[in-house]
Design a protein around this motif. Structure first.
Motif, PDB file in Angstrom:
ATOM      1  N   SER A   4       0.836  -1.208   0.000  1.00 28.23           N
ATOM      2  CA  SER A   4       0.000   0.000   0.000  1.00 28.23           C
ATOM      3  C   SER A   4       0.865   1.250   0.000  1.00 28.23           C
ATOM      4  O   SER A   4       1.809   1.354   0.786  1.00 28.23           O
ATOM      5  CB  SER A   4      -0.901  -0.011   1.248  1.00 28.23           C
ATOM      6  OG  SER A   4      -1.209   1.310   1.605  1.00 28.23           O
ATOM      7  N   ASP A  25       0.100   4.034   1.078  1.00 24.28           N
ATOM      8  CA  ASP A  25      -0.166   4.881   2.249  1.00 24.28           C
ATOM      9  C   ASP A  25       0.844   4.665   3.363  1.00 24.28           C
ATOM     10  O   ASP A  25       0.882   5.403   4.345  1.00 24.28           O
ATOM     11  CB  ASP A  25      -1.564   4.565   2.827  1.00 24.28           C
ATOM     12  CG  ASP A  25      -2.624   4.681   1.764  1.00 24.28           C
ATOM     13  OD1 ASP A  25      -2.333   5.356   0.745  1.00 24.28           O
ATOM     14  OD2 ASP A  25      -3.702   4.100   1.937  1.00 24.28           O
ATOM     15  N   LEU A  26       1.607   3.602   3.216  1.00 21.11           N
ATOM     16  CA  LEU A  26       2.511   3.269   4.323  1.00 21.11           C
ATOM     17  C   LEU A  26       3.621   4.285   4.494  1.00 21.11           C
ATOM     18  O   LEU A  26       4.221   4.384   5.551  1.00 21.11           O
ATOM     19  CB  LEU A  26       3.126   1.871   4.103  1.00 21.11           C
ATOM     20  CG  LEU A  26       2.150   0.699   4.310  1.00 21.11           C
ATOM     21  CD1 LEU A  26       2.802  -0.604   3.898  1.00 21.11           C
ATOM     22  CD2 LEU A  26       1.688   0.647   5.761  1.00 21.11           C
ATOM     23  N   HIS A  27       3.952   5.057   3.422  1.00 24.45           N
ATOM     24  CA  HIS A  27       5.086   5.971   3.539  1.00 24.45           C
ATOM     25  C   HIS A  27       4.723   7.340   2.978  1.00 24.45           C
ATOM     26  O   HIS A  27       3.916   7.460   2.064  1.00 24.45           O
ATOM     27  CB  HIS A  27       6.282   5.409   2.775  1.00 24.45           C
ATOM     28  CG  HIS A  27       5.978   5.120   1.330  1.00 24.45           C
ATOM     29  ND1 HIS A  27       5.507   3.890   0.910  1.00 24.45           N
ATOM     30  CD2 HIS A  27       6.044   5.908   0.230  1.00 24.45           C
ATOM     31  CE1 HIS A  27       5.306   3.937  -0.399  1.00 24.45           C
ATOM     32  NE2 HIS A  27       5.621   5.140  -0.842  1.00 24.45           N
ATOM     33  N   TYR A  77       7.832   0.046   3.034  1.00 26.12           N
ATOM     34  CA  TYR A  77       6.988  -0.621   4.034  1.00 26.12           C
ATOM     35  C   TYR A  77       6.630   0.316   5.181  1.00 26.12           C
ATOM     36  O   TYR A  77       5.850  -0.034   6.054  1.00 26.12           O
ATOM     37  CB  TYR A  77       7.704  -1.841   4.622  1.00 26.12           C
ATOM     38  CG  TYR A  77       7.805  -3.025   3.671  1.00 26.12           C
ATOM     39  CD1 TYR A  77       6.902  -3.207   2.619  1.00 26.12           C
ATOM     40  CD2 TYR A  77       8.782  -3.999   3.868  1.00 26.12           C
ATOM     41  CE1 TYR A  77       7.001  -4.301   1.778  1.00 26.12           C
ATOM     42  CE2 TYR A  77       8.886  -5.099   3.037  1.00 26.12           C
ATOM     43  CZ  TYR A  77       7.987  -5.242   1.978  1.00 26.12           C
ATOM     44  OH  TYR A  77       8.072  -6.315   1.164  1.00 26.12           O
ATOM     45  N   GLY A  78       7.283   1.494   5.218  1.00 24.37           N
ATOM     46  CA  GLY A  78       7.029   2.433   6.315  1.00 24.37           C
ATOM     47  C   GLY A  78       7.423   1.870   7.672  1.00 24.37           C
ATOM     48  O   GLY A  78       6.693   1.975   8.654  1.00 24.37           O
ATOM     49  N   GLU A 108       7.226  -8.751   7.101  1.00 24.57           N
ATOM     50  CA  GLU A 108       6.294  -8.113   6.160  1.00 24.57           C
ATOM     51  C   GLU A 108       6.270  -8.877   4.840  1.00 24.57           C
ATOM     52  O   GLU A 108       5.223  -9.071   4.224  1.00 24.57           O
ATOM     53  CB  GLU A 108       6.754  -6.672   5.851  1.00 24.57           C
ATOM     54  CG  GLU A 108       6.388  -5.626   6.890  1.00 24.57           C
ATOM     55  CD  GLU A 108       4.905  -5.333   6.927  1.00 24.57           C
ATOM     56  OE1 GLU A 108       4.244  -5.417   5.870  1.00 24.57           O
ATOM     57  OE2 GLU A 108       4.400  -5.056   8.029  1.00 24.57           O
TER      58      GLU A 108
END
Lengths: 608, 608
Positions: free
Chosen positions: A198, A200-202, A274-275, A291
């Motif tokens: 995703s 949005d992770l970073h 992967y944040g 992950e």
């Protein structure tokens, strides 16, 4: 007994002529000389994120440009060290380069900080590996120090067996680690490209971050640069390579640099996408792996090889330390024992010293050696800077073909290394100040040792001294403890040397005994003069030493040499020694140090 | 330096003739020889109550008849030991008595168990004292082992200073402790008699108790008897008394017995009347004191002197152990070093050995030495039994005037001691089994040492051997490491001894070096034969040893003695030693043990 154990642990001794067979090919050399550098991948990216996290997770995208900076530094270092390898194909790395181009003290600073650094490498990496093991098996956690010490001992033994043998064993884990990370990075990137991660992770690259400062970014950069420790190891160890050594070393260095670059960037990129935030209880690598794969066998494979390579990073120290010590010892800055090759042709004294000192460090820090990492990083960038600067001077002085290019490469290398070093001093002074104390001390010690060796050399050389005094005759003193077979044997020996005079000396603890002994002696050895000394304080040595000094003074007048004949019991079994006072040993030591006499030990063997 | 420290700690050395001044008068002797026995009062009554408590507080009245039993045992022991003192006025106690009357092995069992017991005394009492201190100052609790070790070191130093001096210092605490307990018992009894103590606190004597068994009572009795350890110390230390030693010792013993009896009974009675139960966190003495006085200055005075005497109980061991070791050593059962008087006329080797072994015990048991108390008690009752039985045999054999009375006294003593010993074995086997292992081992060791000394004596005595072979000539081997001043000096010395032959030996590590050296030598010392040895394995010693063995074999044929001349560097400063390999020392040791050669050390002093 002892020698059987030694043979079992270390193997049969090798002839000096077998030295050639102990050289490394590129595959093995890469394995043992790059484990330190490659293992840094396991903590370098984490160090960057730890600094950025003080601002917030939004700052994590800076890890990408910082990684690029580290890559540039890596490239500069690899190119610079490549030039060093060809310019100084006999090894010695930073020490030799700095000494020859910048002078003695620069060389000693580089050499001293590397020596200390290799000890830190061993202590830090074995402790880190032990932490990895005891995190997996928590019941072992109380025995961290013991486990780490045992690991150091094992690595020491492996290295005493010889380089090729340890290389054969160590090659597997190193290549397995590389393989494991390649799979991890490959699968991870595939996931990212195919959109399985995703977005949005970073935070996207370039997101403005409030509160970010240059100081903080420099600090993060310096922390990331600690992943470059170990890059210099190959240049120190060129003599261990198979012919053509320099060429093989340079190729190995290039391969190592490429591997390091790929792994480093791969891990940083995955962590960013992967944040991932650094956590106290789980490493960044572990988070990325779980992950990517979940907690399946691949995860454990990655964790296992990582733990292994952390322990084996210590081995780089074992390859480089003894060679560096050899070079320092050849120049008389440290004791000459570091010059000797052991049974298996390695410089065993260096190997053993490294093992002992790192175990001491582990014990003193109770296995909590993370605090030493900044110290260790700054200790690497000092010689980096000095050696690159030394190369600069060399090019300017010699001006060989294409020297401008060479100069530029080393200039960039020197500049970045110096900058990183300064960043360490400025941003982490609290952790690295110790360098400013122990380095000068070390250099002072080096000079002191050298001065001693020079003074000794002068005193020993025949040309600079008058010929020794001729000896006109001998006086032999025989301390006697009773009328025994041993005394008879010693007297016989004394007589056979035809001295000018033999004096038997008896120390009595009470007056009656003194008289009785004199009478017995007269009957037994009437032709040998007996001197009895009464000891008020029940000490053998004081009256004896006093008497000998008197005899000595007289002997000097006629150029006579005084020899003291001491019988020594050699019991059949070792434990019997405690049953005999063995005052002979004590007497020998004291007389040798206090009086100018020759001491002759006449052994007497017990048959039962 | 070292000797200044020694002088400061121990004092100036004393002349042998000052021995008389080091003897003890009765007051001082009582102080240092009774501290062990008297201190037992601090835990003996508690031990009785601890056993009775397993039935219930109602059983506490049994402590009174048990104390009476202990008193009878005490009386028997005091009378018996009084007879031993007069019969064996030269000391040695149980060891000498048992050996002379019951044979060698009985003597060795008694001596061995006492030796071990004194070590246990020191460890146990110092640990107990340390517990008392750290109970008062809990912040020190983590450093128990360190504090106990430091205390042992202090007591050791005090004893190394000499008996009289330690007696002068130790007399105060012992007499203060006696005074403190007398006040406590006096005030306590006064309170009871004047009816200030409620009669409800204790069950009346004779109250029937359900579940009481003979086994339990015997166990309580045995535990109470542990308060009698230390009674034998005076009989071991008679030679330390002023003239007339035996008489003074006997009087001191009587005084000690009386004090011990009063204190023991006093404490038991008070504990019974106050209805005191043993508690984990507070000692019985402490409870009695706070019942009697409340927590005022008297309470702290009693607690303080109790802690002090527990530590000082160790000192009894220091008086008796060295004398017992001296006796065993005189009979050649332990190393002869225990026979020597030190600078201050004490048997310092015994004192130091006792200090070291008890510190080891404290470290091994981490200061939790209470577990050792039963072991220690049984270790006392074994020699008690043996010495009383020995006296029995003596009276029966010699039948002096009034022997029936003497016999009866020792018979009762032997019987009770034996009973107590058996009770210990039966009721506390789990804690005392170790005695059955280490005592036989110890006795075995004693015999082994004696056998060795006898064998050596035989080998040394001139009468039993053929006269040593005459030496017809000498061969001198000079290992050389280069063309230096030191070698020149050694060769000069060798020449001055006029041997039949001088051989210079050079060990080369590579073939080129070998040739080069041979050529240089020919120019330098053409008249001395040089042998060069090539070492495949870079070892000096192997080729040298091999060569020497060859020379030796030839020399034996013509009765020649082989001497190896080894130069040894004597650096100006101690740390310089690590800069020189000092292979000379190693070569010397190995040759002495492996080859039948005389080793001559020619010192060479560095001037800088």
């Amino acid at each position: 007994m002892l020698s059987v154990v030694k043979r079992f642990l270390i193997g049969r001794p090798l002839k000096s002529s077998e030295l050639g067979e102990q050289k490394l090919n590129k595959t093995k050399a890469l394995a043992i000389l790059s484990s330190d550098a490659l293992s840094s991948v396991a903590y370098g990216p984490e160090q960057i994120l730890l600094v950025l996290m003080t601002i917030g997770t939004i700052a994590f995208w800076y890890s990408i440009p910082i990684a690029v900076g580290v890559l540039i530094l890596l490239l500069a270092l690899i190119l610079s060290y490549r030039q060093i390898i060809f310019a100084y194909p006999r090894g010695g790395g930073a020490y030799v380069v700095s000494k020859e181009n910048l002078g003695e003290n620069a060389g000693l600073i580089a050499g001293g900080s590397l020596l200390v650094d290799y000890i830190l490498t061993v202590a830090v990496s074995v402790s880190a590996g032990t932490d990895a093991i005891t995190s997996a098996i928590p019941s072992l956690h109380d025995h961290n120090v013991l486990i780490a010490s045992v690991l150091v001992i094992l690595i020491t033994i492996l290295n005493l067996r010889g380089i090729t043998e340890s290389a054969s064993i160590l090659a597997y884990p190193v290549y397995l680690f590389v393989l494991a990370l390649f799979i991890l990075i490959g699968v991870g990137l595939f996931n990212i490209i195919t959109g399985n991660v995703s977005p949005d992770l970073h935070a996207p690259l370039g997101t403005p971050v409030a509160g970010i400062t240059l100081f903080l970014l420099l600090r993060a950069f310096a922390s990331g640069s600690s992943a470059l420790t170990g890059v210099e190891a190959i240049s120190n160890a060129i003599p261990n390579f198979k012919y053509p050594s320099a060429k093989n070393a340079a190729k190995t260095l290039a391969i190592m640099g490429s591997l390091l670059a790929v792994l480093l960037v791969g891990i940083v990129v995955l962590a960013y996408y992967y944040g991932i935030s650094p956590k106290v209880e789980e490493t960044v690598i572990s988070q990325i792996a779980s992950e990517t794969f979940g907690r399946n066998y691949m995860y454990y494979f990655i964790q296992g090889t990582t733990a292994l390579i952390l322990v084996l990073a210590a081995n780089t120290g074992y390859s480089a330390f003894p060679l560096l010590a050899f070079n320092l010892s050849k120049d008389k800055y440290i004791p000459s024992m570091f010059k000797m090759r052991g049974d298996r042709l390695g410089y065993s004294n260096g190997i053993i010293t490294l093992g002992i000192t790192s175990i001491l460090l582990i014990i003193v820090f109770q296995g909590q050696t993370e605090q030493l990492i900044p110290l260790y990083a700054v200790g690497v960038f000092i010689p980096f800077t000095l050696s690159q600067t030394g190369m600069l001077v060399k090019w300017i002085r010699e001006k060989p073909k294409g020297w401008i290019v060479k100069l530029s490469i080393n200039f960039v290398g020197a500049l970045i290394s110096f900058t990183v070093m300064m960043i360490f001093f400025i941003t982490k002074f609290g952790q690295v100040w110790a360098v400013l104390i122990f380095l000068p001390l070390l250099v002072f010690g080096f000079h002191k040792v050298k001065r001693h060796y020079m003074a000794v050399g002068e005193q020993l050389s025949i040309s600079s001294c008058e010929p020794p005094l001729a000896i006109e005759g001998n006086v032999i003193i025989v301390p006697v403890a009773g009328i025994t077979y041993v005394v008879e044997h010693s007297l016989n020996y004394a007589k056979s040397l035809n001295p000018e005079q033999i004096l038997a000396v008896y120390v009595a603890f009470d007056k009656e005994d003194e008289k009785a002994f004199e009478e017995k002696w007269k009957k037994w050895q009437p032709d040998i003069r007996l001197v009895t000394l009464y000891s008020h304080y029940r000490s053998l040595i004081q009256p004896l030493s006093k008497f000998i000094s008197k005899v000595e003074n007289k002997a000097i007048e006629s150029n006579y040499q005084v020899t003291v004949l001491i019988p020594q019991f050699i019991p059949k079994k070792g434990w019997h020694n405690i049953l005999h006072n063995q005052s002979s040993l004590l007497i020998r030591e004291i007389l040798l140090h206090r009086r100018d006499v020759v001491i002759t030990t006449v052994p007497y063997r017990f048959k039962k």
